[in-house]
Write a protein that holds these residues in place. Structure first.
Motif: not given
Length: 207
Positions: A42-47
């Motif tokens: 999900s950090r591929a989105i939030t970053t």
């Protein structure tokens, strides 16, 4: 190669919706549980959203997605920090993982539309590590594609990412293998010169 972050992010949300809740605390990847693997992914989105909140750097220091994988991940990566961030992200998703990730997707899409793909971003807020948003999004699609496969495998789900995203992920992985001095071995694997890899039919004539 054309990759679409919006498509990859939406596909990821739909994949997470299909994960059986009883599998979340089971094995994911390496030391991660499946929940933690989903959190990491999900950090591929939030970053994307986070980096767009920082001031725009004055100049580029990284010019391509493949250079990002080599410079940022290999030379500046911290495996222990990545492990812990994945665990924290997984815990933060709560009980409604897909709903939380959908909200992240919408926020990122809004930020991207406002910024434009030519916008320069500072990776981790560090202006000395700066690249175009469009190329950074290729690295995010890479993460969503590769880890999407990991998640599907761990959850026992049949799932396939977009063909263009698989092709671009292969391109970036091959470029990274070459940069690390293992390109010849990667080529042997992909052309069936290592039968134990299950690719002995690659490049063979006939059906």
């Amino acid at each position: 190669m054309t990759v679409q972050f919006a498509v990859a992010a939406e596909d990821f949300v739909q994949l997470v919706r299909r994960v059986p809740p009883e599998r979340l605390d089971g094995p994911g990847l390496g030391e991660w549980t499946l929940r933690e693997l989903i959190g990491h992914t999900s950090r591929a989105i939030t970053t994307v959203t986070a980096y767009l909140e920082h001031p725009e750097p004055e100049e580029l220091t990284i010019h391509s997605a493949s250079e990002y994988l080599e410079v940022v991940l290999r030379q500046h990566g911290d495996d222990e920090a990545i492990l812990l961030r994945g665990r924290a992200a997984g815990a933060a998703l709560g009980d409604e993982l897909a709903a939380e990730i959908e909200a992240m997707r919408v926020e990122a899409a809004t930020a991207i539309a406002a910024a434009g793909l030519d916008r320069c971003i500072a990776i981790g807020g560090d202006a000395t590590i700066a690249m175009r948003l469009g190329e950074y999004l290729r690295t995010r699609v890479f993460e969503l594609t590769v880890h999407g496969i990991d998640i599907a495998d761990a959850a026992g789900i049949a799932w396939a990412p977009a063909a263009a995203h698989v092709l671009d992920a292969l391109h970036l992985a091959a470029a990274n293998a070459s940069a690390r001095g293992t390109g010849i071995e990667a080529l042997r694997l992909l052309t069936g010169r290592r039968p134990d890899a299950g690719l002995e039919g690659v490049l063979r004539s006939g059906a």
